[in-house]
Design an enzyme around this catalytic site. Structure first.
Site, PDB file in Angstrom:
ATOM      1  N   ILE A  37       9.609 -24.973   1.185  1.00  0.00           N
ATOM      2  CA  ILE A  37       8.672 -24.595   0.126  1.00  0.00           C
ATOM      3  C   ILE A  37       8.789 -25.549  -1.054  1.00  0.00           C
ATOM      4  CG2 ILE A  37       8.229 -22.802  -1.618  1.00  0.00           C
ATOM      5  CD1 ILE A  37       9.181 -20.728   0.448  1.00  0.00           C
ATOM      6  N   TYR A  47       5.864 -39.156  -7.825  1.00  0.00           N
ATOM      7  CA  TYR A  47       6.589 -37.954  -7.379  1.00  0.00           C
ATOM      8  C   TYR A  47       7.102 -37.142  -8.586  1.00  0.00           C
ATOM      9  CZ  TYR A  47       8.954 -35.038  -3.943  1.00  0.00           C
ATOM     10  OH  TYR A  47       9.340 -33.984  -3.158  1.00  0.00           O
ATOM     11  N   LYS A  80      13.576 -31.672  -6.719  1.00  0.00           N
ATOM     12  CA  LYS A  80      14.338 -31.924  -5.477  1.00  0.00           C
ATOM     13  C   LYS A  80      15.791 -32.295  -5.795  1.00  0.00           C
ATOM     14  CE  LYS A  80      11.186 -31.357  -2.139  1.00  0.00           C
ATOM     15  NZ  LYS A  80      11.172 -30.115  -1.327  1.00  0.00           N
TER      16      LYS A  80
HETATM   17  C1  IMJ Z   1       3.928 -35.875  -3.403  1.00  0.00           C
HETATM   18  C2  IMJ Z   1       3.501 -36.378  -4.634  1.00  0.00           C
HETATM   19  C3  IMJ Z   1       3.642 -37.715  -4.972  1.00  0.00           C
HETATM   20  C4  IMJ Z   1       4.221 -38.603  -4.091  1.00  0.00           C
HETATM   21  C5  IMJ Z   1       4.645 -38.098  -2.850  1.00  0.00           C
HETATM   22  C6  IMJ Z   1       4.503 -36.737  -2.509  1.00  0.00           C
HETATM   23  N1  IMJ Z   1       5.247 -38.724  -1.779  1.00  0.00           N
HETATM   24  C7  IMJ Z   1       5.483 -37.815  -0.784  1.00  0.00           C
HETATM   25  C8  IMJ Z   1       5.022 -36.560  -1.198  1.00  0.00           C
HETATM   26  C9  IMJ Z   1       5.553 -40.146  -1.739  1.00  0.00           C
HETATM   27  C10 IMJ Z   1       6.143 -38.140   0.511  1.00  0.00           C
HETATM   28  C11 IMJ Z   1       5.087 -35.253  -0.413  1.00  0.00           C
HETATM   29  N2  IMJ Z   1       6.338 -34.516  -0.765  1.00  0.00           N
HETATM   30  C12 IMJ Z   1       7.580 -35.053  -0.289  1.00  0.00           C
HETATM   31  C13 IMJ Z   1       6.341 -33.344  -1.520  1.00  0.00           C
HETATM   32  O1  IMJ Z   1       7.411 -32.826  -1.769  1.00  0.00           O
HETATM   33  C14 IMJ Z   1       5.109 -32.737  -2.035  1.00  0.00           C
HETATM   34  C15 IMJ Z   1       5.129 -31.698  -2.885  1.00  0.00           C
HETATM   35  C16 IMJ Z   1       3.947 -31.127  -3.510  1.00  0.00           C
HETATM   36  C17 IMJ Z   1       2.657 -31.520  -3.234  1.00  0.00           C
HETATM   37  C18 IMJ Z   1       1.579 -30.921  -3.892  1.00  0.00           C
HETATM   38  C19 IMJ Z   1       0.153 -31.348  -3.656  1.00  0.00           C
HETATM   39  C20 IMJ Z   1      -0.845 -30.286  -4.029  1.00  0.00           C
HETATM   40  C21 IMJ Z   1      -0.458 -29.460  -5.219  1.00  0.00           C
HETATM   41  N3  IMJ Z   1       0.853 -29.299  -5.535  1.00  0.00           N
HETATM   42  C22 IMJ Z   1       1.867 -29.914  -4.835  1.00  0.00           C
HETATM   43  N4  IMJ Z   1       3.140 -29.556  -5.092  1.00  0.00           N
HETATM   44  C23 IMJ Z   1       4.148 -30.140  -4.452  1.00  0.00           C
HETATM   45  O2  IMJ Z   1      -1.330 -28.905  -5.895  1.00  0.00           O
END
Ligand code: IMJ
Length: 256
Positions: A94, A157, A164
């Protein structure tokens, strides 16, 4: 079926679609003979999950649980404990941040956005661990999903990287608290995978491309590889391992 997880009951939190890392875990666990209980937040996820389970011929319990709401967590685990007295594992898959925080400069992160990301993506592991603890009567294994952005600066990120980092630190503190009950706590740090959470991330294709070009394995990883690594942590094969963050990223994190 290889029987590695025969007779084991595992709670999986956070399957939102067939592309979810949690669904990769479910497939690995199914092959290994585990029984699963799924928690979901949104009704939309429940509908997708129902279809996925039916397609795989899996008959699993599904429980609504919003990890940002203590009352909802309490209700969900009370419902689970009515159906089973022992659980052997929990998968926390999550994460959530406001999408406007996942672009531009980190320094612009709002207090609200910071707290939302920490609450949904990091504190949720602490809350879930506390809720599942009484059900893990014969020891257990808790596994969460992380990303390299916890350790390094990854463009866009931002607030999720800091969430994280807190999640990985929580893995270590929880591992110490729960170790005396033979409950282990570990994380898988996945390479980039195209999931709903990656949808709309600016430059995601470039990130996948760089990984395929530069990672020691010269390719991307997929949900099945994250699923199998998580299965290792949930199984007795990893019985001596706790507080660990295992990179399943084709070796990308070793590069300087
Ligand atoms: C997410 C954002 C920016 C760069 C990213 C990511 N990269 C990767 C991710 C390079 C691999 C995906 N990731 C690892 C995540 O933990 C994503 C978390 C996330 C994504 C969203 C998108 C839609 C939203 N909220 C979110 N919250 C967390 O509204």
């Amino acid at each position: 079926m290889n029987g590695l997880m025969q007779g084991k009951k595992i709670i999986i939190m956070g399957v939102a679609s067939e592309r979810s890392l949690g669904w990769g875990v479910a497939r690995s666990l199914h092959t290994a003979g585990a029984e699963m209980i799924f928690t979901y937040r949104q009704d939309r996820s429940a509908q997708k999950l129902e279809k996925l389970l039916a397609a795989e011929g899996m008959d699993s319990m599904m429980v609504q649980c919003d990890v940002a709401d203590d009352e909802s967590i309490h209700r969900a685990f009370a419902e689970i404990s009515q159906c089973t007295d022992t659980v052997h594992g929990l998968v926390h898959s999550i994460a959530f941040a406001d999408k406007d925080e996942l672009k531009g400069e980190y320094i612009e992160t709002s207090r609200e956005g910071y707290l939302l990301a920490q609450n949904a993506s990091s504190y949720s592991l602490v809350a879930a661990a506390r809720a599942v603890r009484p059900l893990m009567k014969s020891g257990g294994s808790i596994v969460t999903q992380s990303y390299l952005g916890a350790e390094r600066v990854v463009k866009n990120y931002n607030v999720m990287g800091v969430a994280k980092a807190a999640l990985e630190a929580s893995v270590r503190y929880l591992a110490e608290d729960l170790g005396k009950e033979q409950i282990r706590v570990n994380a898988v740090s996945s390479g980039p995978v195209r999931t709903l959470s990656a949808k709309g991330v600016a430059g995601f294709n470039d990130i996948l491309g760089t990984m395929a070009e530069k990672a020691p394995l010269r390719r991307n990883v997929d949900q099945a590889e994250i699923g199998d690594a998580t299965l290792f942590f949930l199984s007795d094969l990893s019985r001596g391992v706790t507080g660990e963050v295992l990179h399943v990223d084709g070796g990308y994190h070793i590069l300087g």
